[in-house]
Write an enzyme that holds these catalytic residues in place. Structure first.
Site, PDB file in Angstrom:
ATOM      1  N   ASP A   1       1.296   3.060  29.060  1.00  0.00           N
ATOM      2  CA  ASP A   1       1.013   2.926  30.364  1.00  0.00           C
ATOM      3  C   ASP A   1      -0.505   3.558  30.713  1.00  0.00           C
ATOM      4  O   ASP A   1      -0.761   4.742  29.998  1.00  0.00           O
ATOM      5  CB  ASP A   1       1.869   3.090  31.425  1.00  0.00           C
ATOM      6  CG  ASP A   1       1.401   2.484  32.817  1.00  0.00           C
ATOM      7  OD1 ASP A   1       0.699   1.323  32.790  1.00  0.00           O
ATOM      8  OD2 ASP A   1       1.965   2.761  33.724  1.00  0.00           O
TER       9      ASP A   1
ATOM     10  N   ASN B   1      -3.728   1.932  30.277  1.00  0.00           N
ATOM     11  CA  ASN B   1      -4.953   1.560  29.578  1.00  0.00           C
ATOM     12  C   ASN B   1      -6.072   0.940  30.628  1.00  0.00           C
ATOM     13  O   ASN B   1      -7.243   1.294  30.437  1.00  0.00           O
ATOM     14  CB  ASN B   1      -4.485   0.215  28.547  1.00  0.00           C
ATOM     15  CG  ASN B   1      -3.536   0.499  27.397  1.00  0.00           C
ATOM     16  OD1 ASN B   1      -3.283   1.864  27.208  1.00  0.00           O
ATOM     17  ND2 ASN B   1      -2.867  -0.574  26.947  1.00  0.00           N
TER      18      ASN B   1
ATOM     19  N   ARG C   1     -11.100  -3.967  31.630  1.00  0.00           N
ATOM     20  CA  ARG C   1      -9.500  -3.449  31.196  1.00  0.00           C
ATOM     21  C   ARG C   1      -9.076  -3.901  29.796  1.00  0.00           C
ATOM     22  O   ARG C   1      -8.439  -3.074  29.336  1.00  0.00           O
ATOM     23  CB  ARG C   1      -8.534  -4.290  32.131  1.00  0.00           C
ATOM     24  CG  ARG C   1      -8.682  -3.757  33.613  1.00  0.00           C
ATOM     25  CD  ARG C   1      -7.818  -4.578  34.444  1.00  0.00           C
ATOM     26  NE  ARG C   1      -6.408  -4.308  33.953  1.00  0.00           N
ATOM     27  CZ  ARG C   1      -5.513  -3.347  34.304  1.00  0.00           C
ATOM     28  NH1 ARG C   1      -6.021  -2.480  35.234  1.00  0.00           N
ATOM     29  NH2 ARG C   1      -4.446  -3.316  33.911  1.00  0.00           N
TER      30      ARG C   1
ATOM     31  N   HIS D   1      -7.296  -1.729  26.718  1.00  0.00           N
ATOM     32  CA  HIS D   1      -5.984  -2.227  26.020  1.00  0.00           C
ATOM     33  C   HIS D   1      -6.373  -2.130  24.554  1.00  0.00           C
ATOM     34  O   HIS D   1      -5.562  -1.765  23.726  1.00  0.00           O
ATOM     35  CB  HIS D   1      -5.548  -3.731  26.170  1.00  0.00           C
ATOM     36  CG  HIS D   1      -5.015  -3.815  27.686  1.00  0.00           C
ATOM     37  ND1 HIS D   1      -4.065  -3.107  28.181  1.00  0.00           N
ATOM     38  CD2 HIS D   1      -5.151  -4.827  28.529  1.00  0.00           C
ATOM     39  CE1 HIS D   1      -3.664  -3.603  29.269  1.00  0.00           C
ATOM     40  NE2 HIS D   1      -4.666  -4.228  29.835  1.00  0.00           N
TER      41      HIS D   1
ATOM     42  N   SER E   1       5.493  -6.904  29.238  1.00  0.00           N
ATOM     43  CA  SER E   1       6.851  -6.886  30.084  1.00  0.00           C
ATOM     44  C   SER E   1       7.005  -8.407  30.549  1.00  0.00           C
ATOM     45  O   SER E   1       5.861  -9.016  30.785  1.00  0.00           O
ATOM     46  CB  SER E   1       6.810  -5.899  31.466  1.00  0.00           C
ATOM     47  OG  SER E   1       6.014  -6.442  32.401  1.00  0.00           O
TER      48      SER E   1
ATOM     49  N   GLU F   1       7.278  -9.007  33.460  1.00  0.00           N
ATOM     50  CA  GLU F   1       6.553  -9.052  34.705  1.00  0.00           C
ATOM     51  C   GLU F   1       4.968  -9.077  34.571  1.00  0.00           C
ATOM     52  O   GLU F   1       4.166  -9.379  35.377  1.00  0.00           O
ATOM     53  CB  GLU F   1       6.865  -7.619  35.507  1.00  0.00           C
ATOM     54  CG  GLU F   1       8.227  -8.018  36.258  1.00  0.00           C
ATOM     55  CD  GLU F   1       9.188  -7.645  35.355  1.00  0.00           C
ATOM     56  OE1 GLU F   1       9.245  -6.953  34.214  1.00  0.00           O
ATOM     57  OE2 GLU F   1      10.477  -8.246  35.376  1.00  0.00           O
ATOM     58  N   ASN F   2       4.428  -8.974  33.207  1.00  0.00           N
ATOM     59  CA  ASN F   2       3.200  -8.779  32.957  1.00  0.00           C
ATOM     60  C   ASN F   2       2.533 -10.164  33.298  1.00  0.00           C
ATOM     61  O   ASN F   2       1.462 -10.202  33.149  1.00  0.00           O
ATOM     62  CB  ASN F   2       2.861  -7.938  31.850  1.00  0.00           C
ATOM     63  CG  ASN F   2       3.104  -6.566  31.773  1.00  0.00           C
ATOM     64  OD1 ASN F   2       3.404  -6.035  30.686  1.00  0.00           O
ATOM     65  ND2 ASN F   2       2.572  -5.939  32.730  1.00  0.00           N
ATOM     66  N   TRP F   3       3.374 -11.114  33.091  1.00  0.00           N
ATOM     67  CA  TRP F   3       2.835 -12.660  33.332  1.00  0.00           C
ATOM     68  C   TRP F   3       2.344 -12.573  34.583  1.00  0.00           C
ATOM     69  O   TRP F   3       1.218 -13.700  34.829  1.00  0.00           O
ATOM     70  CB  TRP F   3       4.066 -13.677  33.159  1.00  0.00           C
ATOM     71  CG  TRP F   3       4.255 -13.771  31.528  1.00  0.00           C
ATOM     72  CD1 TRP F   3       5.888 -13.277  31.250  1.00  0.00           C
ATOM     73  CD2 TRP F   3       4.080 -14.261  30.620  1.00  0.00           C
ATOM     74  NE1 TRP F   3       6.106 -13.527  30.073  1.00  0.00           N
ATOM     75  CE2 TRP F   3       4.968 -14.162  29.475  1.00  0.00           C
ATOM     76  CE3 TRP F   3       2.503 -14.757  30.287  1.00  0.00           C
ATOM     77  CZ2 TRP F   3       4.724 -14.691  28.295  1.00  0.00           C
ATOM     78  CZ3 TRP F   3       2.163 -15.448  28.840  1.00  0.00           C
ATOM     79  CH2 TRP F   3       3.349 -15.304  27.909  1.00  0.00           C
TER      80      TRP F   3
ATOM     81  N   ARG G   1       8.837   5.611  36.677  1.00  0.00           N
ATOM     82  CA  ARG G   1       9.711   4.650  36.962  1.00  0.00           C
ATOM     83  C   ARG G   1       9.860   3.810  35.538  1.00  0.00           C
ATOM     84  O   ARG G   1       8.951   4.021  34.476  1.00  0.00           O
ATOM     85  CB  ARG G   1       9.418   3.487  37.878  1.00  0.00           C
ATOM     86  CG  ARG G   1       7.924   2.942  37.534  1.00  0.00           C
ATOM     87  CD  ARG G   1       7.454   1.932  38.668  1.00  0.00           C
ATOM     88  NE  ARG G   1       5.895   1.445  38.492  1.00  0.00           N
ATOM     89  CZ  ARG G   1       5.096   1.897  39.267  1.00  0.00           C
ATOM     90  NH1 ARG G   1       5.334   2.830  40.367  1.00  0.00           N
ATOM     91  NH2 ARG G   1       3.895   1.600  39.232  1.00  0.00           N
TER      92      ARG G   1
ATOM     93  N   GLU H   1      16.928  10.753  28.107  1.00  0.00           N
ATOM     94  CA  GLU H   1      16.084  11.753  28.653  1.00  0.00           C
ATOM     95  C   GLU H   1      14.697  11.092  29.111  1.00  0.00           C
ATOM     96  O   GLU H   1      14.166  10.389  28.204  1.00  0.00           O
ATOM     97  CB  GLU H   1      16.073  13.033  27.866  1.00  0.00           C
ATOM     98  CG  GLU H   1      16.962  13.850  27.537  1.00  0.00           C
ATOM     99  CD  GLU H   1      17.706  14.475  28.639  1.00  0.00           C
ATOM    100  OE1 GLU H   1      16.991  14.924  29.438  1.00  0.00           O
ATOM    101  OE2 GLU H   1      18.961  14.522  28.962  1.00  0.00           O
TER     102      GLU H   1
HETATM  103  C1  IPE Z   1       5.208  -1.302  32.176  1.00  0.00           C
HETATM  104  O1  IPE Z   1       3.617  -0.905  32.753  1.00  0.00           O
HETATM  105  C2  IPE Z   1       4.961  -2.366  31.091  1.00  0.00           C
HETATM  106  C3  IPE Z   1       4.174  -2.055  29.796  1.00  0.00           C
HETATM  107  C4  IPE Z   1       3.908  -0.884  29.430  1.00  0.00           C
HETATM  108  C5  IPE Z   1       3.946  -3.053  28.689  1.00  0.00           C
HETATM  109  P1  IPE Z   1       3.249  -1.790  33.922  1.00  0.00           P
HETATM  110  O2  IPE Z   1       1.679  -1.124  34.226  1.00  0.00           O
HETATM  111  O3  IPE Z   1       3.205  -3.113  33.860  1.00  0.00           O
HETATM  112  O4  IPE Z   1       4.138  -1.210  35.122  1.00  0.00           O
HETATM  113  P2  IPE Z   1       4.184  -1.189  36.624  1.00  0.00           P
HETATM  114  O5  IPE Z   1       3.562  -2.273  37.145  1.00  0.00           O
HETATM  115  O6  IPE Z   1       3.122   0.010  36.930  1.00  0.00           O
HETATM  116  O7  IPE Z   1       5.676  -0.909  37.075  1.00  0.00           O
HETATM  117  C1  IPE Z   2      -0.262  -0.670  29.994  1.00  0.00           C
HETATM  118  O1  IPE Z   2      -1.520  -0.378  30.657  1.00  0.00           O
HETATM  119  C2  IPE Z   2      -0.409  -1.977  29.092  1.00  0.00           C
HETATM  120  C3  IPE Z   2       0.274  -3.140  29.720  1.00  0.00           C
HETATM  121  C4  IPE Z   2       1.128  -3.185  30.582  1.00  0.00           C
HETATM  122  C5  IPE Z   2       0.239  -4.243  28.751  1.00  0.00           C
HETATM  123  P1  IPE Z   2      -1.701  -0.963  32.013  1.00  0.00           P
HETATM  124  O2  IPE Z   2      -2.559  -2.214  31.773  1.00  0.00           O
HETATM  125  O3  IPE Z   2      -0.338  -1.046  32.852  1.00  0.00           O
HETATM  126  O4  IPE Z   2      -2.546   0.031  32.571  1.00  0.00           O
HETATM  127  P2  IPE Z   2      -2.732   0.630  34.238  1.00  0.00           P
HETATM  128  O5  IPE Z   2      -1.378   0.859  34.771  1.00  0.00           O
HETATM  129  O6  IPE Z   2      -3.437  -0.464  34.910  1.00  0.00           O
HETATM  130  O7  IPE Z   2      -3.923   1.826  34.020  1.00  0.00           O
HETATM  131 MG    MG Z   3       0.306   0.198  34.262  1.00  0.00          MG
END
Ligand code: IPE
Ligand code: IPE
Ligand code: MG
Length: 247
Positions: free
Chosen positions: A27, A29, A40, A44, A72, A74-76, A197, A210
């Protein structure tokens, strides 16, 4: 047919205190990019550029299974441009990394759904899995379009479809119907970028993992960070609900 969870291989295990399976929520990026005034997607890309060094370090430490949370269910919900950027990036990463991973005897696995992602990416994923299937080194499990709840619902559906009676449904049966039933539960789950989380990651398998979080953003998660996480793991006392062993 499901494979049994394999015994730990002594020859692979460089450090007896190392976790056998590490799962990483990569997480931060986006925040990494924001802080540099970059889009953004540049974050990535930087995150993808960090993969090989972390994997090599974990491999050298004797970690047998690494699961990476890459996208994830949810990332959709992110803007289409970011989703498309992540799908394109995954395709590029496969193109860039599979030869090297194959050379290093890494066995690539996938957990998640393949039917909603573009056919070219689904094919490239299947091809990478197939090509490295007989490799005997570290297992690299890539969670892409993965959600723990979807995984559990899928497992329950498979059990019901097999005609199992309710009183015959056991924890073992659910486990055998997860995406990668032969992979042992993660010993250590690392989350970068400070959130505390699971975000729907390995929610069945994480029951006794852990948990470790670091404020470092994923592109900055370097060897020093890996070492800190491994050292912290060594200090943990895992009891699994029992009483601590006497010294
Ligand atoms: C979790 O990160 C998913 C991945 C690292 C692929 P998110 O950034 O999507 O999670 P939330 O939204 O903060 O819970
Ligand atoms: C995690 O980085 C990568 C994916 C969820 C694909 P984020 O894109 O969630 O980065 P933040 O949380 O916005 O910094
Ligand atoms: Mg994130």
């Amino acid at each position: 047919m499901t494979r049994a969870v394999p015994e730990r291989s002594a020859s692979l295990h460089a450090d007896p205190g190392a976790p056998r399976h590490i799962a990483i929520i990569m997480d931060g990026n986006g925040r990494w990019a924001n802080e540099r005034g970059l889009p953004r997607l540049a974050g990535h890309r930087a995150g993808a550029d960090n993969l090989q060094r972390v994997l090599q370090t974990l491999d050298s430490a004797g970690v047998e299974f690494v699961t990476l949370f890459a996208f994830s269910t949810e990332n959709w919900n992110r803007p289409t441009s970011e989703v498309n950027g992540l799908l394109d990036l995954m395709q590029s990463v496969i193109g860039e990394c599979v030869d090297e991973l194959h050379k290093r005897n890494v066995c690539i696995r996938h957990l998640g759904e393949l039917d909603q992602i573009p056919a070219s990416l689904a094919d490239a994923t299947r091809e990478a899995v197939k090509r490295t299937a007989s490799n005997t080194g570290m297992n690299l499990c890539v969670a892409f379009d993965y959600g723990g709840r979807t995984e559990i619902v899928r497992a329950v559906r498979r059990v019901i479809a097999a005609g199992v009676a309710p009183h015959d449904i056991t924890e073992d049966l659910i486990r055998e119907n997860l995406y990668l039933p032969d992979v042992p539960d993660p010993d250590l789950i690392i989350r970068t970028a400070g959130e505390q989380r699971l975000s729907n990651f390995l929610i069945w398998q994480a029951a006794y993992s852990e948990y470790y979080q670091t404020p470092a953003y994923w592109p900055d998660f370097d060897d020093v960070e890996v070492e800190r996480a491994l050292n912290e793991y060594k200090r943990r006392r895992r009891r699994f609900g029992a009483l601590p062993e006497e010294d």
